[in-house]
Scaffold this motif. Structure first.
Motif, PDB file in Angstrom:
ATOM      1  N   ARG A 433       0.867  -1.497  -0.102  1.00  0.00           N
ATOM      2  CA  ARG A 433       0.097   0.139   0.261  1.00  0.00           C
ATOM      3  C   ARG A 433       0.838   1.302  -0.082  1.00  0.00           C
ATOM      4  NH1 ARG A 433      -5.208  -1.288   1.298  1.00  0.00           N
ATOM      5  NH2 ARG A 433      -5.580   0.728   0.278  1.00  0.00           N
ATOM      6  N   LYS A 434       0.517   2.321  -0.965  1.00  0.00           N
ATOM      7  CA  LYS A 434       1.255   3.423  -0.866  1.00  0.00           C
ATOM      8  C   LYS A 434       1.492   4.330   0.473  1.00  0.00           C
ATOM      9  CE  LYS A 434       0.483   3.271  -5.896  1.00  0.00           C
ATOM     10  NZ  LYS A 434      -0.094   4.374  -7.176  1.00  0.00           N
ATOM     11  N   SER A 435       0.520   4.612   1.064  1.00  0.00           N
ATOM     12  CA  SER A 435       0.364   5.591   2.156  1.00  0.00           C
ATOM     13  C   SER A 435       1.289   4.899   3.443  1.00  0.00           C
ATOM     14  CB  SER A 435      -1.103   5.777   2.779  1.00  0.00           C
ATOM     15  OG  SER A 435      -1.944   6.254   1.854  1.00  0.00           O
ATOM     16  N   PRO A 436       1.274   3.778   3.788  1.00  0.00           N
ATOM     17  CA  PRO A 436       2.426   3.629   4.793  1.00  0.00           C
ATOM     18  C   PRO A 436       3.755   3.429   4.281  1.00  0.00           C
ATOM     19  CG  PRO A 436       1.044   1.489   4.221  1.00  0.00           C
ATOM     20  CD  PRO A 436       0.566   2.741   3.577  1.00  0.00           C
ATOM     21  N   ALA A 437       3.784   3.018   2.913  1.00  0.00           N
ATOM     22  CA  ALA A 437       5.289   3.072   2.369  1.00  0.00           C
ATOM     23  C   ALA A 437       5.853   4.370   2.482  1.00  0.00           C
ATOM     24  CB  ALA A 437       5.302   2.573   0.963  1.00  0.00           C
ATOM     25  N   ALA A 438       5.078   5.497   2.008  1.00  0.00           N
ATOM     26  CA  ALA A 438       5.457   6.690   1.900  1.00  0.00           C
ATOM     27  C   ALA A 438       5.955   7.354   3.440  1.00  0.00           C
ATOM     28  CB  ALA A 438       4.254   7.481   1.500  1.00  0.00           C
ATOM     29  N   LEU A 439       5.116   6.584   4.238  1.00  0.00           N
ATOM     30  CA  LEU A 439       5.391   7.266   5.769  1.00  0.00           C
ATOM     31  C   LEU A 439       6.939   6.842   6.331  1.00  0.00           C
ATOM     32  CD1 LEU A 439       2.142   6.949   7.920  1.00  0.00           C
ATOM     33  CD2 LEU A 439       3.022   8.971   6.916  1.00  0.00           C
ATOM     34  N   LEU A 440       7.005   5.275   5.770  1.00  0.00           N
ATOM     35  CA  LEU A 440       8.304   4.823   6.161  1.00  0.00           C
ATOM     36  C   LEU A 440       9.550   5.443   5.426  1.00  0.00           C
ATOM     37  CD1 LEU A 440       7.413   0.867   5.929  1.00  0.00           C
ATOM     38  CD2 LEU A 440       8.125   2.225   7.744  1.00  0.00           C
ATOM     39  N   ALA A 441       9.271   6.077   4.357  1.00  0.00           N
ATOM     40  CA  ALA A 441      10.339   6.822   3.428  1.00  0.00           C
ATOM     41  C   ALA A 441      10.514   8.087   4.250  1.00  0.00           C
ATOM     42  CB  ALA A 441       9.705   6.892   1.965  1.00  0.00           C
ATOM     43  N   LEU A 442       9.482   8.729   4.731  1.00  0.00           N
ATOM     44  CA  LEU A 442       9.749   9.906   5.437  1.00  0.00           C
ATOM     45  C   LEU A 442      10.301   9.845   6.840  1.00  0.00           C
ATOM     46  CD1 LEU A 442       6.190  11.682   4.401  1.00  0.00           C
ATOM     47  CD2 LEU A 442       8.381  12.145   3.678  1.00  0.00           C
ATOM     48  N   ALA A 443      10.002   8.597   7.548  1.00  0.00           N
ATOM     49  CA  ALA A 443      10.552   8.457   8.930  1.00  0.00           C
ATOM     50  C   ALA A 443      12.279   7.961   8.747  1.00  0.00           C
ATOM     51  CB  ALA A 443       9.755   7.372   9.421  1.00  0.00           C
ATOM     52  N   GLY A 444      12.520   7.694   7.329  1.00  0.00           N
ATOM     53  CA  GLY A 444      13.968   7.376   7.378  1.00  0.00           C
ATOM     54  C   GLY A 444      14.202   5.985   7.428  1.00  0.00           C
ATOM     55  N   ARG A 446      13.006   3.486   5.305  1.00  0.00           N
ATOM     56  CA  ARG A 446      13.180   3.042   3.924  1.00  0.00           C
ATOM     57  C   ARG A 446      13.615   3.889   2.991  1.00  0.00           C
ATOM     58  NH1 ARG A 446       8.210  -0.333   1.548  1.00  0.00           N
ATOM     59  NH2 ARG A 446       9.704  -0.729  -0.250  1.00  0.00           N
ATOM     60  N   ASP A 447      14.279   3.436   1.892  1.00  0.00           N
ATOM     61  CA  ASP A 447      15.080   4.156   0.802  1.00  0.00           C
ATOM     62  C   ASP A 447      13.986   4.956   0.089  1.00  0.00           C
ATOM     63  OD1 ASP A 447      16.104   5.464  -1.424  1.00  0.00           O
ATOM     64  OD2 ASP A 447      17.767   3.904  -1.641  1.00  0.00           O
ATOM     65  N   PRO A 448      13.967   6.507   0.136  1.00  0.00           N
ATOM     66  CA  PRO A 448      12.762   7.100  -0.629  1.00  0.00           C
ATOM     67  C   PRO A 448      12.795   6.659  -1.952  1.00  0.00           C
ATOM     68  CG  PRO A 448      14.211   8.510   0.741  1.00  0.00           C
ATOM     69  CD  PRO A 448      14.714   7.126   0.676  1.00  0.00           C
ATOM     70  N   ARG A 449      13.931   6.289  -2.788  1.00  0.00           N
ATOM     71  CA  ARG A 449      13.806   6.132  -4.109  1.00  0.00           C
ATOM     72  C   ARG A 449      13.070   4.774  -4.289  1.00  0.00           C
ATOM     73  NH1 ARG A 449      20.128   7.037  -4.893  1.00  0.00           N
ATOM     74  NH2 ARG A 449      19.928   6.126  -2.865  1.00  0.00           N
ATOM     75  N   GLU A 450      13.320   3.680  -3.800  1.00  0.00           N
ATOM     76  CA  GLU A 450      12.711   2.453  -3.572  1.00  0.00           C
ATOM     77  C   GLU A 450      11.328   2.754  -3.387  1.00  0.00           C
ATOM     78  OE1 GLU A 450      14.318  -0.272  -0.922  1.00  0.00           O
ATOM     79  OE2 GLU A 450      16.370  -0.142  -1.842  1.00  0.00           O
ATOM     80  N   VAL A 451      10.780   3.388  -2.523  1.00  0.00           N
ATOM     81  CA  VAL A 451       9.565   3.923  -2.083  1.00  0.00           C
ATOM     82  C   VAL A 451       8.712   4.502  -3.542  1.00  0.00           C
ATOM     83  CG1 VAL A 451       7.802   5.102  -0.854  1.00  0.00           C
ATOM     84  CG2 VAL A 451       9.730   3.616   0.238  1.00  0.00           C
ATOM     85  N   ALA A 452       9.674   5.261  -3.961  1.00  0.00           N
ATOM     86  CA  ALA A 452       9.004   6.042  -5.126  1.00  0.00           C
ATOM     87  C   ALA A 452       8.617   5.338  -6.218  1.00  0.00           C
ATOM     88  CB  ALA A 452      10.061   7.271  -5.583  1.00  0.00           C
ATOM     89  N   ASN A 473       4.803  13.853  -0.665  1.00  0.00           N
ATOM     90  CA  ASN A 473       6.162  14.156   0.141  1.00  0.00           C
ATOM     91  C   ASN A 473       7.184  13.066  -0.124  1.00  0.00           C
ATOM     92  OD1 ASN A 473       4.941  16.536   1.250  1.00  0.00           O
ATOM     93  ND2 ASN A 473       4.499  15.632   3.203  1.00  0.00           N
ATOM     94  N   ALA A 474       6.732  11.843  -0.169  1.00  0.00           N
ATOM     95  CA  ALA A 474       7.754  10.852  -0.203  1.00  0.00           C
ATOM     96  C   ALA A 474       8.219  10.875  -1.843  1.00  0.00           C
ATOM     97  CB  ALA A 474       7.206   9.615  -0.059  1.00  0.00           C
ATOM     98  N   LEU A 475       7.428  11.362  -2.721  1.00  0.00           N
ATOM     99  CA  LEU A 475       8.009  11.395  -4.165  1.00  0.00           C
ATOM    100  C   LEU A 475       8.952  12.552  -4.189  1.00  0.00           C
ATOM    101  CD1 LEU A 475       4.574  10.915  -6.104  1.00  0.00           C
ATOM    102  CD2 LEU A 475       6.732   9.402  -6.321  1.00  0.00           C
ATOM    103  N   ALA A 476       8.494  13.705  -3.242  1.00  0.00           N
ATOM    104  CA  ALA A 476       9.520  14.869  -3.195  1.00  0.00           C
ATOM    105  C   ALA A 476      11.039  14.410  -2.714  1.00  0.00           C
ATOM    106  CB  ALA A 476       8.983  15.977  -2.824  1.00  0.00           C
ATOM    107  N   LYS A 477      10.538  13.839  -1.584  1.00  0.00           N
ATOM    108  CA  LYS A 477      11.990  13.289  -0.755  1.00  0.00           C
ATOM    109  C   LYS A 477      12.898  12.427  -1.959  1.00  0.00           C
ATOM    110  CE  LYS A 477      13.821  11.603   3.454  1.00  0.00           C
ATOM    111  NZ  LYS A 477      13.396  11.134   4.823  1.00  0.00           N
ATOM    112  N   SER A 478      12.151  11.731  -2.925  1.00  0.00           N
ATOM    113  CA  SER A 478      13.047  11.133  -3.784  1.00  0.00           C
ATOM    114  C   SER A 478      13.672  11.744  -5.032  1.00  0.00           C
ATOM    115  CB  SER A 478      12.224   9.884  -4.288  1.00  0.00           C
ATOM    116  OG  SER A 478      11.274  10.109  -5.306  1.00  0.00           O
ATOM    117  N   GLY A 479      13.098  12.925  -5.095  1.00  0.00           N
ATOM    118  CA  GLY A 479      13.417  13.738  -6.184  1.00  0.00           C
ATOM    119  C   GLY A 479      12.473  13.699  -7.295  1.00  0.00           C
ATOM    120  N   ASP A 480      11.445  12.681  -7.350  1.00  0.00           N
ATOM    121  CA  ASP A 480      10.562  12.820  -8.438  1.00  0.00           C
ATOM    122  C   ASP A 480       9.352  13.716  -8.336  1.00  0.00           C
ATOM    123  OD1 ASP A 480       9.171  11.749 -10.486  1.00  0.00           O
ATOM    124  OD2 ASP A 480       9.109   9.509  -9.848  1.00  0.00           O
TER     125      ASP A 480
END
Length: 628
Positions: A433-444, A446-452, A473-480
């Motif tokens: 699911r996208k929402s919890p994956a995004a939170l893990l990227a924002l919390a540091g 999981r790798d933001p690029r993998e999540v993106a 926000n997770a997409l922005a953190k990955s640069g996408d």
């Protein structure tokens, strides 16, 4: 107004009393100015007092306290000025009338004076028994309507049925039909109209109103109908403009959605629930910081829920909502810089952080109790909820550590840091699911690029209007940035395509297949985008079409495309780091406690970005990713 005492006798401003007649009055009046009265006075002072209160009622409701005394007990009156202002909205169109029995409906669209009169300048609308019409006020409104009635030969009161709707089809629904309800605000009611007068109906959240003549024998005449928009009269200090007009509309729509919910407190929705929910507040406060700057509705709402929630319980009964309270306080301090207010939170904050820290197992896995909730689409997926709560705990404890350092509580800060270290031992398996994956990227975690990469799969699907903000926000953190812009345009823009003027409690692009617009009658063969969809607590017409948590793209565009973020409390130090993606330019303003920052970015032929900005002199500005 200062406290002042008026006593009977020579010092009374109304002169010496020739005869004192003692009158005891005990009155409790809670409907006018929230005033309580306990009175003992003489007759002349009573008349003077009545005059004075009448004058008071004409004044802006500034806080007042005064006394009127005859022999002993005093009258104490305290009034508080409402933070809300009322604006008049005229009908924009007649959407529907009964096949017969309605005449002169178009006269409601003509300019009116807002006063019942003895002689009407135009023929009033006439509703024969059983007939009705639907009015469109053009935009979602928080407030009420006023119905004016003319002078008619018969003074017998008439009755009408009034139905508010956030869509046209909601106004056509019977109570309890497909989620249609009167929860939180009455949207369907029978109203008695006076002869030659004005009646106010509401409040609620609505854009459309249906009025039916319900008496089977009496015709109803209506001279005017108008809406009263009630909200805080505050300037839009922040602004956003870019080369994509669709994104500009989305930014403004998100700002207006949150603005409508800035009532006495910061509500979730203006139709439903009209309550303060802490999780909903995080996207809302992010929008307020980007658009309005400081507003007392934020601390007032944070303090309200704190004060009604013992620290051994979760705010709103939801563990993640207590954690959002911590995160909001860090954001609020960073943007507004009020250290005194932050210090007032320290006892509760420290106790809450200690409580949260107890819900970590030896292997670092969160074990939170209470209602385990992120957003509605993931609510029944235990793996997704655990994934998100693990991230939420890490995010809130990171915020807690930084806040307690500011407050000088090194012991609690160290406890937070240790808890984050423990939480890092356990990274939940991906739920898909996208929402919890995004939170893990924002919390540091999981790798933001993998999540993106995972978020991009399937495009703007598996989103919610609430947690879609964190996906962005997770997409922005990955640069996408371009994928995020595309998600905003398709998903939030999809609501606008179907007639939305505010963003909704939830939305799924799949709902739009063979669906009709919300601002039209349901055509044959089409699905009702309001009444036929929704889930959980927002089935059918119970679905809120103005929900503050959906305003996230407004904050996101300011933070990431305009690229303005505070680096030090109170915006004393600010970073400007534009990310235009496929856009050719972006410009706007950003509110700070020191004044607005003005920014413009233009993409050059070589792909570089030229930035021009103007900021108050006491703000240090760091510019990156552009040629200054």
């Amino acid at each position: 107004m200062n406290r002042k005492c008026f006593r009977s006798g020579s010092d009374s401003p109304y002169g010496r009393l020739d005869k004192v007649v003692h009158l005891w009055f005990t009155m409790k009046m809670k409907s006018i100015h929230g005033v309580n009265f306990l009175c003992y006075w003489n007759r002349r002072d009573y008349h003077a007092f009545v005059l004075f209160v009448a004058i008071l009622g004409l004044l802006p409701g500034e806080r007042c306290s005064f006394s009127v005394m005859g022999q002993s007990p005093e009258v104490a009156i305290a009034t508080n000025k409402s933070p809300l202002t009322t604006f008049v909205i005229q009908p924009q169109r007649i959407v529907w009338t009964s096949d017969e029995g309605v005449t002169y409906a178009e006269h409601l669209l003509q300019p009116k004076n807002g006063q019942a009169v003895l002689v009407e300048p135009t023929q009033p609308v006439q509703l024969q028994p059983g007939s009705g019409l639907v009015i469109d006020f053009g935009k979602e409104i928080a407030g009420s309507i006023e119905i004016f009635t003319p002078m008619t030969p018969s003074k017998e009161p008439r009755t009408v049925r009034v139905r508010f709707g956030e869509s046209v089809t909601e106004t056509m629904a019977e109570l309890n039909e497909r989620g249609s309800q009167n929860d939180h605000a009455i949207r369907d009611q029978i109203v008695t109209l006076p002869w030659l007068g004005k009646t106010t109906i509401g409040p609620s959240g609505f854009r459309f109103v249906r009025i039916d003549a319900v008496d089977q024998k009496l015709e109803v005449q209506i001279s005017q109908v108008r809406a009263l928009l009630t909200l805080r009269d505050i300037p839009y200090i922040g602004s956003f403009q870019c080369s994509d007009e669709r994104l500009n509309t989305i930014w403004n729509t998100g700002a207006y959605t949150v603005h409508l919910n800035m009532q006495d407190y910061l509500w979730d929705g203006i139709k439903r629930d009209r309550l303060v929910w802490l999780g909903d507040m995080h996207p809302e406060v992010s929008v307020i910081n980007a658009v309005f700057g400081y507003n007392e509705v934020v601390p007032r709402s944070l303090d309200l829920i704190r004060d009604v929630t013992p620290v051994n319980q979760w705010m709103n009964g939801i563990s993640s909502y207590s954690m959002w309270w911590v995160i909001i306080h860090e954001d609020w301090y960073l943007y507004q810089g009020n250290l005194e207010y932050l210090r007032a939170q320290q006892p509760y904050l420290a106790a809450l952080l200690k409580r949260i820290s107890h819900f970590v197992a030896a292997d670092g896995m969160e074990t939170l109790d209470g209602m385990r909730f992120l957003d509605w689409p993931t609510f029944e997926n235990e793996a997704a909820v655990h994934e998100g709560l693990q991230a939420m705990m890490a995010m809130s404890m990171q915020s807690g550590a930084r806040l307690m350092e500011v407050l000088g509580d090194r012991a609690t800060a160290a406890m937070c840091e240790s808890t984050v270290k423990d939480l890092r031992q356990h990274v939940p398996p991906a739920s898909g699911r996208k929402s919890p994956a995004a939170l893990l990227a924002l919390a540091g975690l999981r790798d933001p690029r993998e999540v993106a990469a995972a978020i991009k799969q399937g495009g703007p699907s598996d989103l919610s209007t609430f947690y879609g903000f964190y996906v962005l926000n997770a997409l922005a953190k990955s640069g996408d940035i371009d994928t995020a812009l595309d998600f905003i345009s398709q998903y939030w823009g999809g609501m606008i395509d179907f007639g939305a003027t505010t963003f909704w409690e939830d939305f799924d692009l799949q709902w739009t297949t063979q669906a009709s617009r919300i601002d039209e009658l349901l055509p044959a063969g089409k699905k009702d985008l309001h009444g036929d969809f929704g889930a959980h607590c927002y089935l059918g017409f119970r679905h809120s079409f103005c929900h503050g948590w959906a305003g996230g793209p407004t904050a996101w565009l300011t933070q990431n495309v305009l690229g303005v973020r505070p680096l030090a409390p109170g915006c004393c130090k600010v970073e400007i780091a534009p990310n235009l993606g496929h856009l050719s330019f972006a410009e706007g303003t950003f509110p700070t406690p020191h004044g607005a920052i003005h920014v413009r970015h233009d993409k050059q032929t070589d792909g570089s970005i030229k930035t021009v900005f103007r900021a108050p002199p006491n703000i240090e500005v760091l510019v990156s990713n552009s040629s200054n």
